[in-house]
Design a protein around this motif. Sequence first.
Motif, PDB file in Angstrom:
ATOM      1  N   THR A 223       0.817  -1.213   0.000  1.00 53.43           N
ATOM      2  CA  THR A 223       0.000   0.000   0.000  1.00 53.43           C
ATOM      3  C   THR A 223       0.851   1.264   0.000  1.00 53.43           C
ATOM      4  O   THR A 223       1.951   1.278   0.558  1.00 53.43           O
ATOM      5  CB  THR A 223      -0.906   0.057   1.259  1.00 53.43           C
ATOM      6  OG1 THR A 223      -0.066   0.117   2.412  1.00 53.43           O
ATOM      7  CG2 THR A 223      -1.808  -1.150   1.359  1.00 53.43           C
ATOM      8  N   LYS A 224       0.293   2.295  -0.609  1.00 60.95           N
ATOM      9  CA  LYS A 224       0.930   3.617  -0.586  1.00 60.95           C
ATOM     10  C   LYS A 224       0.905   4.128   0.862  1.00 60.95           C
ATOM     11  O   LYS A 224      -0.143   4.051   1.512  1.00 60.95           O
ATOM     12  CB  LYS A 224       0.117   4.536  -1.503  1.00 60.95           C
ATOM     13  CG  LYS A 224       0.463   5.997  -1.395  1.00 60.95           C
ATOM     14  CD  LYS A 224      -0.212   6.798  -2.469  1.00 60.95           C
ATOM     15  CE  LYS A 224      -1.640   7.177  -2.145  1.00 60.95           C
ATOM     16  NZ  LYS A 224      -2.192   8.170  -3.091  1.00 60.95           N
ATOM     17  N   PRO A 225       2.025   4.640   1.388  1.00 63.84           N
ATOM     18  CA  PRO A 225       2.019   5.116   2.778  1.00 63.84           C
ATOM     19  C   PRO A 225       1.298   6.462   2.930  1.00 63.84           C
ATOM     20  O   PRO A 225       1.085   7.178   1.945  1.00 63.84           O
ATOM     21  CB  PRO A 225       3.510   5.295   3.106  1.00 63.84           C
ATOM     22  CG  PRO A 225       4.279   4.992   1.883  1.00 63.84           C
ATOM     23  CD  PRO A 225       3.344   4.769   0.746  1.00 63.84           C
ATOM     24  N   ARG A 254       5.264  -2.193   8.228  1.00 63.15           N
ATOM     25  CA  ARG A 254       4.599  -0.930   8.588  1.00 63.15           C
ATOM     26  C   ARG A 254       3.074  -1.101   8.605  1.00 63.15           C
ATOM     27  O   ARG A 254       2.388  -0.647   9.529  1.00 63.15           O
ATOM     28  CB  ARG A 254       4.982   0.160   7.560  1.00 63.15           C
ATOM     29  CG  ARG A 254       4.101   1.389   7.572  1.00 63.15           C
ATOM     30  CD  ARG A 254       4.449   2.356   6.439  1.00 63.15           C
ATOM     31  NE  ARG A 254       4.370   1.803   5.101  1.00 63.15           N
ATOM     32  CZ  ARG A 254       3.256   1.702   4.384  1.00 63.15           C
ATOM     33  NH1 ARG A 254       2.106   2.120   4.876  1.00 63.15           N
ATOM     34  NH2 ARG A 254       3.278   1.182   3.163  1.00 63.15           N
ATOM     35  N   GLY A 292      -2.742   2.046  -4.458  1.00 66.69           N
ATOM     36  CA  GLY A 292      -2.019   3.315  -4.596  1.00 66.69           C
ATOM     37  C   GLY A 292      -2.019   3.736  -6.052  1.00 66.69           C
ATOM     38  O   GLY A 292      -2.941   3.402  -6.801  1.00 66.69           O
ATOM     39  N   GLY A 293      -0.973   4.445  -6.440  1.00 65.62           N
ATOM     40  CA  GLY A 293      -0.870   4.879  -7.835  1.00 65.62           C
ATOM     41  C   GLY A 293       0.186   4.060  -8.560  1.00 65.62           C
ATOM     42  O   GLY A 293       0.546   2.958  -8.126  1.00 65.62           O
ATOM     43  N   ASP A 294       0.720   4.633  -9.649  1.00 66.93           N
ATOM     44  CA  ASP A 294       1.753   3.936 -10.420  1.00 66.93           C
ATOM     45  C   ASP A 294       2.996   3.690  -9.571  1.00 66.93           C
ATOM     46  O   ASP A 294       3.675   2.672  -9.723  1.00 66.93           O
ATOM     47  CB  ASP A 294       2.132   4.771 -11.644  1.00 66.93           C
ATOM     48  CG  ASP A 294       0.975   4.874 -12.618  1.00 66.93           C
ATOM     49  OD1 ASP A 294       0.278   3.861 -12.818  1.00 66.93           O
ATOM     50  OD2 ASP A 294       0.744   5.965 -13.172  1.00 66.93           O
ATOM     51  N   THR A 296       3.199   2.853  -6.577  1.00 65.27           N
ATOM     52  CA  THR A 296       3.056   1.653  -5.733  1.00 65.27           C
ATOM     53  C   THR A 296       3.281   0.394  -6.577  1.00 65.27           C
ATOM     54  O   THR A 296       3.817  -0.592  -6.078  1.00 65.27           O
ATOM     55  CB  THR A 296       1.675   1.659  -5.042  1.00 65.27           C
ATOM     56  OG1 THR A 296       1.502   2.946  -4.445  1.00 65.27           O
ATOM     57  CG2 THR A 296       1.568   0.602  -3.977  1.00 65.27           C
ATOM     58  N   LEU A 316      -5.593   4.142  -6.483  1.00 63.53           N
ATOM     59  CA  LEU A 316      -5.857   5.118  -5.417  1.00 63.53           C
ATOM     60  C   LEU A 316      -4.826   6.227  -5.524  1.00 63.53           C
ATOM     61  O   LEU A 316      -4.279   6.709  -4.542  1.00 63.53           O
ATOM     62  CB  LEU A 316      -5.794   4.455  -4.042  1.00 63.53           C
ATOM     63  CG  LEU A 316      -7.031   3.630  -3.684  1.00 63.53           C
ATOM     64  CD1 LEU A 316      -6.679   2.198  -3.418  1.00 63.53           C
ATOM     65  CD2 LEU A 316      -7.732   4.213  -2.488  1.00 63.53           C
ATOM     66  N   GLY A 317      -4.518   6.598  -6.750  1.00 65.25           N
ATOM     67  CA  GLY A 317      -3.576   7.698  -6.975  1.00 65.25           C
ATOM     68  C   GLY A 317      -4.251   8.703  -7.889  1.00 65.25           C
ATOM     69  O   GLY A 317      -5.452   8.615  -8.149  1.00 65.25           O
ATOM     70  N   LEU A 319      -3.013   9.678 -11.224  1.00 67.42           N
ATOM     71  CA  LEU A 319      -2.949   9.378 -12.656  1.00 67.42           C
ATOM     72  C   LEU A 319      -3.346   7.932 -12.931  1.00 67.42           C
ATOM     73  O   LEU A 319      -4.269   7.667 -13.695  1.00 67.42           O
ATOM     74  CB  LEU A 319      -1.538   9.679 -13.186  1.00 67.42           C
ATOM     75  CG  LEU A 319      -1.278   9.358 -14.656  1.00 67.42           C
ATOM     76  CD1 LEU A 319      -2.276  10.088 -15.543  1.00 67.42           C
ATOM     77  CD2 LEU A 319       0.129   9.730 -15.065  1.00 67.42           C
ATOM     78  N   GLY A 320      -2.664   6.998 -12.312  1.00 72.92           N
ATOM     79  CA  GLY A 320      -3.040   5.586 -12.399  1.00 72.92           C
ATOM     80  C   GLY A 320      -2.968   5.014 -13.796  1.00 72.92           C
ATOM     81  O   GLY A 320      -3.921   4.438 -14.295  1.00 72.92           O
ATOM     82  N   LYS A 476      14.279   6.417  -8.362  1.00 72.95           N
ATOM     83  CA  LYS A 476      14.775   6.227  -6.986  1.00 72.95           C
ATOM     84  C   LYS A 476      16.256   5.823  -6.998  1.00 72.95           C
ATOM     85  O   LYS A 476      16.830   5.603  -8.061  1.00 72.95           O
ATOM     86  CB  LYS A 476      13.964   5.117  -6.305  1.00 72.95           C
ATOM     87  CG  LYS A 476      12.474   5.379  -6.214  1.00 72.95           C
ATOM     88  CD  LYS A 476      12.040   5.409  -4.767  1.00 72.95           C
ATOM     89  CE  LYS A 476      10.608   5.760  -4.507  1.00 72.95           C
ATOM     90  NZ  LYS A 476       9.932   6.678  -5.365  1.00 72.95           N
TER      91      LYS A 476
HETATM   92  N1  LIG Z   1       4.538   0.508   0.079  1.00 74.95           N
HETATM   93  C1  LIG Z   1       5.292   1.576  -0.107  1.00 74.95           C
HETATM   94  N2  LIG Z   1       6.306   1.876   0.742  1.00 74.95           N
HETATM   95  C2  LIG Z   1       7.079   2.971   0.558  1.00 74.95           C
HETATM   96  N3  LIG Z   1       6.906   3.838  -0.438  1.00 74.95           N
HETATM   97  C3  LIG Z   1       5.928   3.593  -1.313  1.00 74.95           C
HETATM   98  C4  LIG Z   1       5.065   2.456  -1.194  1.00 74.95           C
HETATM   99  N4  LIG Z   1       4.152   2.479  -2.194  1.00 74.95           N
HETATM  100  C5  LIG Z   1       4.446   3.587  -2.911  1.00 74.95           C
HETATM  101  N5  LIG Z   1       5.487   4.237  -2.388  1.00 74.95           N
HETATM  102  C6  LIG Z   1       6.068   5.495  -2.888  1.00 74.95           C
HETATM  103  O1  LIG Z   1       5.101   6.514  -2.660  1.00 74.95           O
HETATM  104  C7  LIG Z   1       5.131   7.439  -3.738  1.00 74.95           C
HETATM  105  C8  LIG Z   1       3.715   7.756  -4.206  1.00 74.95           C
HETATM  106  O2  LIG Z   1       3.068   6.575  -4.584  1.00 74.95           O
HETATM  107  P1  LIG Z   1       1.997   6.509  -5.731  1.00 74.95           P
HETATM  108  O3  LIG Z   1       2.589   6.985  -7.015  1.00 74.95           O
HETATM  109  O4  LIG Z   1       1.461   5.127  -5.707  1.00 74.95           O
HETATM  110  O5  LIG Z   1       0.868   7.472  -5.232  1.00 74.95           O
HETATM  111  P2  LIG Z   1       0.435   8.870  -5.800  1.00 74.95           P
HETATM  112  O6  LIG Z   1       1.649   9.758  -5.918  1.00 74.95           O
HETATM  113  O7  LIG Z   1      -0.682   9.344  -4.941  1.00 74.95           O
HETATM  114  O8  LIG Z   1      -0.160   8.463  -7.187  1.00 74.95           O
HETATM  115  P3  LIG Z   1      -0.027   9.276  -8.539  1.00 74.95           P
HETATM  116  O9  LIG Z   1       1.454   9.181  -8.875  1.00 74.95           O
HETATM  117  O10 LIG Z   1      -0.922   8.575  -9.488  1.00 74.95           O
HETATM  118  O11 LIG Z   1      -0.450  10.670  -8.199  1.00 74.95           O
HETATM  119  C9  LIG Z   1       6.010   6.823  -4.822  1.00 74.95           C
HETATM  120  O12 LIG Z   1       7.230   7.526  -4.851  1.00 74.95           O
HETATM  121  C10 LIG Z   1       6.234   5.416  -4.394  1.00 74.95           C
HETATM  122  O13 LIG Z   1       7.531   4.954  -4.694  1.00 74.95           O
END
Ligand SMILES: Nc1ncnc2c1ncn2[C@@H]1O[C@H](COP(=O)(O)OP(=O)(O)OP(=O)(O)O)[C@@H](O)[C@H]1O
Length: 532
Positions: A223-225, A254, A292-294, A296, A316-317, A319-320, A476
């Motif tokens: 999951t996205k944090p 976590r 999450g998004g891309d 994740t 759940l982001g 752009l996705g 990264k």
């Molecule tokens: N499980 C995780 N643990 C740590 N970092 C994470 C995890 N999942 C995602 N991330 C990091 O969190 C950041 C944001 O994630 P993600 O792109 O999924 O969400 P978002 O930014 O809301 O979506 P979008 O990019 O569509 O707007 C990314 O840099 C990703 O690497």
Amino acid sequence: MKRSNVNSTVQGNAHNIAQENGVNDFLPLGNLEKAIKEIVDQPLPLVDGIEDQLVEFSEAMRTVGKVLREAAEAKAAAQAEATEWKHKYELEREKNLQLETKGPTFAENPGNFEQKVGGSDSIEHLAIEPETGEKSQRCCGENGICSHEVLRDRGPDSYPNIHSKITRKASFKLKWCSKSKKDDQHKHDIVSFEKGNITTAERSSKQISLKWETPPQTVLILTKPNSTSVKILCAEMVSWLKEKRSMNIFVEPRVRNELLEESSYFNFAQSWIDDKEMWRLHEVVDLVVTLGGDGTVLWAASKFKGPVPPIVPFSLGSLGFMTPFYSERYKECLKSILEGPISITLRHRLQCHVIREGSENENENENEGPILVLNEVTIDRGISSFLTNLECYSDNSFVTTVQGDGLILSTTSGSTAYSLAAGGSMVHPQVPGILFTPICPHSLSFRPLILPEHVTLRIQVPLNSRGHAWASFDGKDRKQLAPGDALVCSMAAWPVPTACRGDSTSDFLHSIHDGLHWNLRRTQSFDGPRES
Ligand SMILES: Nc1ncnc2c1ncn2[C@@H]1O[C@H](COP(=O)(O)OP(=O)(O)OP(=O)(O)O)[C@@H](O)[C@H]1O
Ligand SMILES: NC(=O)c1ccc[n+]([C@@H]2O[C@H](COP(=O)([O-])OP(=O)(O)OC[C@H]3O[C@@H](n4cnc5c(N)ncnc54)[C@H](O)[C@@H]3O)[C@@H](O)[C@H]2O)c1
């Protein structure tokens, strides 16, 4: 009545009605439309020349009414959705509290979760079977790929900590399917050389379908944090998968802590204690779900250095692009995924090695990697203000020298990410190839390239370079490349299978339309000049 009087009457009435039916208080807006219609339909004493304007004006008022109604409906829907989520959250919380207070009584009650754990589906009862001679044979015939061959099961001793209670992995079969012929398989003979003539005999038909041979039993949820909606959905999904589908569930350490803070009920959720254990997850996990998004999805892929289980990405982001599944419909989606068959996009990855100056073929330890990327590896100037100077080779052929901000080596999945922003083409993710896209080249003629998937690229920082270069992997893990260092990159052996909502192509087209608004333009009006 004079035109100005008609206007002011209509406007005044419409204004009053709009106030009465304001979008904020959600009174039925049918009234507004009705009132506008009444005003418009009122018989008025005709004044010469005013009919046309009145007709036009009444149209305009209808449009205003419609827009107001749509705005109110959208807002009401959003509020209803928010209320529903809140309600669900409260119910879930209440349920968890109840479970917590019930304690041992719950375990005695037949048909409840604890009973299931101790029942015939018990994870304790599911021992890992030793591999039989029969299983180690090729079981999927000549066509298709069998998961036994890619993700071979291990005995319990190979992962003592996290996996001691876990069932064996589910096996599945991947099949190439074609829309034209039902029994069609992947065509190997793409080109024929008969009688000295080269002809295209068959084209590959690469929509891939995954069919479970044994039911999947272990799911990893990533999951996205720092997102409340993700946290709520994760708790809900974990309990649904456990209670309704009797699945074994893994989450990140976590997330496990977060779930346990919520309720001790989630004690069944498993995790890992160190990276060594995490790197072996592919041996037990049947399916990965991302919330999450891309980013994740990229995160999930980075957790698997070798074979990757199928990933089901819920959006759940914002752009996705790679997340086709709607989180609101997760039960429906997961049901059909767990039953199969699933359309799959096999996303190629690149494997990268950093070769330090003077270390090649001399001291293996000086070389780093491999690092696997799903989107791209970028070599740029980092914080240096000097022009990047990179010498690029494909196998042993010189490609070019990049003088600019840097270079992106991208997969076709990554073609819609950074490479796109730097002017690269958008490529369907199933097309095998490596995109070679410069970042701000200081040259008028540096067009991006797409190279075949079999090449090995070597990007060398020349010894006489003025500055250092920096490599980053899916955005990264920056690594500095000093003069003399090189980055070597080729297609990795382990692609990332992501589940499709429709199929690979319809999902891709949906993403470029919906996510990127590709080629959006107002349609040309019907009236105007015509070819005679
Ligand atoms: N499980 C995780 N643990 C740590 N970092 C994470 C995890 N999942 C995602 N991330 C990091 O969190 C950041 C944001 O994630 P993600 O792109 O999924 O969400 P978002 O930014 O809301 O979506 P979008 O990019 O569509 O707007 C990314 O840099 C990703 O690497
Ligand atoms: N100028 C740029 O466009 C730029 C700059 C840096 C990084 N990036 C991209 O960001 C990626 C890392 O993503 P993140 O979410 O961890 O970081 P992030 O949170 O900074 O998001 C980057 C954006 O790129 C989108 N994205 C990621 N992969 C994509 C793909 N394959 N197709 C279409 N869009 C995609 C994400 O949805 C997000 O909107 C990198 O791999 C790189 O491709 C883009």
